[in-house]
Scaffold this motif. Structure first.
Motif, PDB file in Angstrom:
ATOM      1  N   ARG A   1       1.032  -1.370   0.102  1.00 32.08           N
ATOM      2  CA  ARG A   1       0.085  -0.069   0.159  1.00 32.08           C
ATOM      3  C   ARG A   1       0.870   1.246   0.162  1.00 32.08           C
ATOM      4  N   THR A   2       1.926   1.298   0.725  1.00 33.43           N
ATOM      5  CA  THR A   2       2.752   2.255   0.924  1.00 33.43           C
ATOM      6  C   THR A   2       3.225   2.696  -0.618  1.00 33.43           C
TER       7      THR A   2
ATOM      8  N   PHE B   1       0.512   4.418  -2.742  1.00 38.78           N
ATOM      9  CA  PHE B   1       0.427   5.624  -2.319  1.00 38.78           C
ATOM     10  C   PHE B   1       1.472   6.493  -3.241  1.00 38.78           C
ATOM     11  N   ASP B   2       2.611   6.070  -2.925  1.00 37.44           N
ATOM     12  CA  ASP B   2       3.796   6.869  -3.830  1.00 37.44           C
ATOM     13  C   ASP B   2       3.684   6.906  -5.116  1.00 37.44           C
TER      14      ASP B   2
ATOM     15  N   SER C   1       0.842   9.513  -6.105  1.00 39.08           N
ATOM     16  CA  SER C   1       1.274  10.776  -6.024  1.00 39.08           C
ATOM     17  C   SER C   1       2.361  11.302  -7.204  1.00 39.08           C
TER      18      SER C   1
ATOM     19  N   PRO D   1      -4.101   9.921  -2.183  1.00 41.75           N
ATOM     20  CA  PRO D   1      -4.130   8.422  -2.553  1.00 41.75           C
ATOM     21  C   PRO D   1      -4.877   7.590  -1.587  1.00 41.75           C
ATOM     22  N   SER D   2      -4.859   7.893  -0.312  1.00 41.22           N
ATOM     23  CA  SER D   2      -5.661   7.158   0.691  1.00 41.22           C
ATOM     24  C   SER D   2      -7.206   7.295   0.360  1.00 41.22           C
TER      25      SER D   2
ATOM     26  N   LEU E   1      -7.974   4.945  -2.541  1.00 45.09           N
ATOM     27  CA  LEU E   1      -8.175   3.542  -1.905  1.00 45.09           C
ATOM     28  C   LEU E   1      -9.200   3.465  -1.140  1.00 45.09           C
TER      29      LEU E   1
END
Length: 584
Positions: free
Chosen positions: A170-171, A174-175, A178, A294-295, A298
């Motif tokens: 998930r990290t 998100f990146d 972005s 991004p959060s 999702l």
């Protein structure tokens, strides 16, 4: 290069999930440093694929890749050694290469080496004039290549790649979103798909029966099959314990994507293999890069997947209506929890219960009210179901009990004799000390236990019948009255119901509306009242709103009635005067 060595090198490259990803600022910063150190217009982090050199990061280059044939970075990756070309036009190998024809005259590249010794590509700089490379420059280029590999390893090994699925987590998702937003100027619509592999209930059952390794096996197989299904051009992510995600192909709207997914129904249902232990549910969320964090992207896709699961569908497109409702529910839960610390926002209203034989008010049901500081009055039908599903049910019931019993004590001092009923939840029946705490509240306010009635729905009782029976027996032994609320709407076993130490059965309001016009409905209500009475229970009919309904009930064995015909729920300061007028 030996075929087996090249196959292993490509496998190492592809497992890192770097190809065709967006330029990241951490890599761009290194590339800019290389350009500045050499004082050259072009620098790149170049990865050697099977047929191309693809640039993870680039300065001074418009295109994102060049053919691998006669690309000096390919030689660097294969040889795993430094390569300097001082003048392309005089070099026997590269004088007729794509770079030479584009006007490049100088090249210096240092290999990007994995810990296993595989050459992924090169950290390179290029110029349009012949030149030599100073030792200090080449040393700096080696350092920059090492920095690139440190960044790659950091992404892959430390918090960016899930060890079970071997997919970016998930990290990284998100990146990547972005990075895409930062480099997207068209603001075109995109789609994200979330695949929920198994429901919570299915997972708990599978783990209990087969152990946790069965979930690991499901994730591994599903990740492998999902990557194959979306193709090498799309990147798969592992964004939740049993959830995968991917971006849809570019320039595809949600309806076209649903049609595409519909052709892959069987493969989607069997992501975990032919014997997949769970039921797959997919959520599709349209979004425009840069408009949502991004959060949130999702979150709405995961919400769509849960909507699909709740409705029994394979996939569901995100709905603003359902998302707004979810957002409001989340906000209300958050604000309710805060309000419990300063319960001035809460109050109790009391709806009278009337004894049919005497025509007098003999009791009242305490009903919680919430006045939100900005939203105003929140309907109990909106916030009560929310708190009953959360840990807030325990402190909420405690506040209602304390407030109602305290008020009951005050009315008794005024000479008002009535029974107050309070609703409790199934959560309360799982609290080992619940009965003891109820007794303590009564003792603290010097209220005899027979003047408190606790209401519990039949569904809540049957959720854990044995535990409920134990708690209810303890409450009944203390002299506290017990009532089954909303009778007829649940799934209680009559054989079990007769074992419960309840005093009152309250027939749900939904049965009352047509008993004056529908003979079958009236027969059903009459039968329910008769059955409850023969089991030894006092029967209360809820939702009595017309004189015609009341007249029908008066011909049955119903003991009490409650409804708008007599009074809506009354504020606490109106109860005493209403009772005085009604009973006079």
């Amino acid at each position: 290069m030996v075929l087996a060595e090249e196959s292993n090198r490509l496998d190492a490259l592809h497992r890192l999930d770097l190809l065709d990803t967006s330029p990241g600022e951490n890599f761009d910063r290194i590339t800019r440093m290389a350009s500045q150190i050499f004082d050259l217009p072009i620098a790149a982090i170049s990865l050697t694929d099977s047929d191309r050199q693809w640039f993870k990061s680039r300065v001074g280059v418009e295109h994102s890749s060049i053919p691998r044939e006669k690309a000096p970075c390919a030689e660097v990756a294969e040889s795993r050694d430094l390569l300097v070309i001082e003048d392309f036009l005089t070099d026997p190998c590269y004088h007729d290469s794509v770079l030479a024809r584009a006007g490049i005259r100088f090249y210096a590249g240092v290999p990007l080496l994995t810990r296993d010794g595989f050459g992924l590509g090169a950290m390179c700089v290029l110029g349009t004039s012949p030149r030599q490379a100073e030792p200090s420059e080449l040393a700096a280029l080696h350092d920059l290549a090492a920095m690139v590999m440190s960044q790659i390893e950091l992404q892959h090994a430390f918090g960016r790649i899930d060890p079970i699925s071997e997919l970016p987590n998930r990290t990284q998702f998100f990146d990547d979103l972005s990075d895409l937003a930062r480099n997207d100027t068209a603001k075109a619509q995109n789609l994200v798909i979330v695949v929920d592999l198994i429901s919570v209930e299915q997972m708990n059952h599978a783990v209990r029966v087969m152990g946790s390794t069965v979930i690991d096996d499901l994730i591994k197989a599903s990740a492998r099959n999902f990557r194959s299904l979306i193709g090498p051009q799309r990147k798969a992510y592992h964004i939740g314990s049993t959830q995968l995600a991917a971006l849809a192909p570019e320039n595809m709207d949600e309806f076209a994507y649903v049609n595409l997914l519909s052709t892959q129904t069987y493969k989607l249902q069997k992501l975990g293999g032919p014997d997949m232990i769970g039921t797959v549910a997919l959520g599709i969320a349209p979004f425009i890069l840069g408009e949502l964090p991004p959060s949130d992207i999702l979150r709405i896709a995961q919400g769509a997947a849960q909507d699909a699961r709740a409705t029994g569908k394979l996939f569901q497109i995100h709905s603003n209506t359902s998302d707004n409702a979810f957002q409001r529910s989340f906000m209300l839960l958050r604000d309710f929890e805060a309000a419990l610390q300063k319960p001035s926002e809460f109050s109790l209203a009391y709806q009278p219960r009337v004894d049919l034989a005497s025509g007098r008010c003999v009791g009242a049901e305490a009903l919680m009210r919430w006045t939100h500081p900005t939203l105003g009055s929140i309907a109990p039908g909106e916030f009560i179901p929310l708190i009953e599903r959360m840990a807030l049910a325990t402190p909420t019931t405690a506040w209602v009990l304390e407030t109602a019993v305290s008020q009951l004590a005050q009315w008794r001092e005024m000479g008002l004799e009535l029974i107050i009923s309070v609703n409790i939840s199934s959560t309360n029946l799982h609290e080992a000390d619940f009965a003891a705490r109820v007794r303590q509240v009564l003792a603290r306010h010097r209220v005899p236990p027979e003047f408190l009635e606790l209401e519990i729905t039949e569904t809540a009782v049957m959720n854990d019948a044995e535990q409920a029976l134990s708690q209810l027996n303890e409450l009944a032994a203390a002299g506290i009255r017990l009532a089954i609320d909303d009778f007829g709407t649940g799934y209680s076993s009559l054989s079990y119901l007769q074992r419960l130490p309840v005093h009152v059965v309250k027939i749900d309001r939904s049965f009352m509306s047509d008993i004056d016009t529908d003979p079958r409905q009236f027969s059903l209500v009459t039968m329910m009242i008769s059955m409850a009475k023969h089991l030894g229970h006092r029967v209360v009919a809820e939702g009595v709103e017309t004189q015609a309904v009341l007249s029908q009930l008066q011909s049955t064995a119903c003991a009490e009635v409650q409804g708008y015909l007599f009074a809506r729920p009354l504020p606490v300061n109106e109860v005493a005067s209403w009772m005085k007028d009604f009973n006079s």
